[in-house]
Design an enzyme around this catalytic site. Structure first.
Site, PDB file in Angstrom:
ATOM      1  CB  SER A   1      40.691  39.722  43.059  1.00 44.99           C
ATOM      2  OG  SER A   1      40.578  40.465  41.850  1.00 44.99           O
TER       3      SER A   1
ATOM      4  CE1 TYR B   1      45.826  38.021  41.731  1.00 47.85           C
ATOM      5  CE2 TYR B   1      43.808  38.621  40.566  1.00 47.85           C
ATOM      6  CZ  TYR B   1      44.672  38.778  41.641  1.00 47.85           C
ATOM      7  OH  TYR B   1      44.369  39.699  42.623  1.00 47.85           O
TER       8      TYR B   1
END
Length: 257
Positions: free
Chosen positions: A148, A161
């Site tokens: 990401s 995350y």
């Protein structure tokens, strides 16, 4: 291949590809694209009912797909799934979870749940897949870790995350270094903000629109924006790529602070 012989360069026809986290979102999309391109796709997740629906849809469109029960957090489940699938040419390491909470509000259990799935689970999948590729001397294997842009930049409310994706980015490079001698490539694909059913409400909100204005392209991505990079990394077109990260984010990472 000559300089002008590009037919089939991005082909995945006949390749055996395992996609984790395939019961929804990006995983489902990746499986559909790869099957439509001629790959034999194995879709793994904990929810077999959702996977069977996906397999039926792919089959109805002339593709080949098989559902596999898989929990990346459990090493026994990882090994069992790989034993069931058999030899694979490509692993799309996509399974992941997230949560939104202030740093001071996360519990140890919530931290562990995200790290175990996004980083430790990805590690287990990649390691066990690579072991089998080495044993069968399956040169030309490709491991694609889905990271990401939050592995390279930060945002509030998603600290576990961010840590997991930054770790997976570094792990991609470490695995690429050690597995190159076996002819196994390890790369990562880092999406920016991609519009999905799960984030639709946020992206349409006032906060979402403020976020959109900070993206140089002034728009959010869609699933199809990832297709080219996926086929590149899954095919022989990326034979000399390993340890790389492909960012698809409308320029978000290079935006000014």
């Amino acid at each position: 291949m000559t300089a002008f012989d590009t037919a089939g360069l991005f082909s995945v026809r006949g390749r055996r590809i395992l996609v984790t986290g395939a019961s929804s979102g990006l995983g489902q999309h990746f499986a559909r694209i790869l099957a439509a391109a001629g790959a034999e796709v194995f879709v793994g997740a904990r929810s077999l009912d959702k996977l069977r629906t996906l397999v039926a849809e792919i089959s109805s469109e002339g593709g080949r797909a098989t559902a596999v029960s898989l929990d990346v957090v459990q090493r026994t489940s990882v090994c069992s799934a790989l034993d069931q699938v058999g030899d694979v040419d490509v692993l799309v390491n996509n399974a992941g979870v997230s949560d939104t909470k202030a740093l001071l509000d996360y519990t140890s259990e919530q931290w562990e749940a995200i790290i175990q799935t996004n980083l430790t689970g990805a590690w287990a999948m990649a390691q066990e897949t690579a072991k089998r590729m080495v044993l069968t001397k399956r040169e030309g294997g490709s491991i694609i870790n889905i990271t990401s842009i939050l592995g390279s930049r930060v945002a509030g409310g998603v600290s576990p995350y961010i840590a997991s994706k930054a770790g997976l980015k570094a792990l991609t490079e470490a695995m690429a270094l050690e597995l190159a001698r076996y002819g196994i490539r390890v790369n990562s694909l880092a999406p920016g903000y991609i519009a999905t059913q799960l984030n639709e409400a946020f992206l349409d909100s006032e906060a979402g629109q403020r976020l959109r204005q900070r993206i140089p392209a002034r728009c959010f991505g869609v699933y199809a924006d990832l297709n080219g990079a996926l086929l590149l990394l899954a095919s022989s077109a990326s034979n000399y790529m390993t340890g790389s990260q492909i960012v698809i984010d409308g320029g978000h990472l290079c935006s000014s602070l």
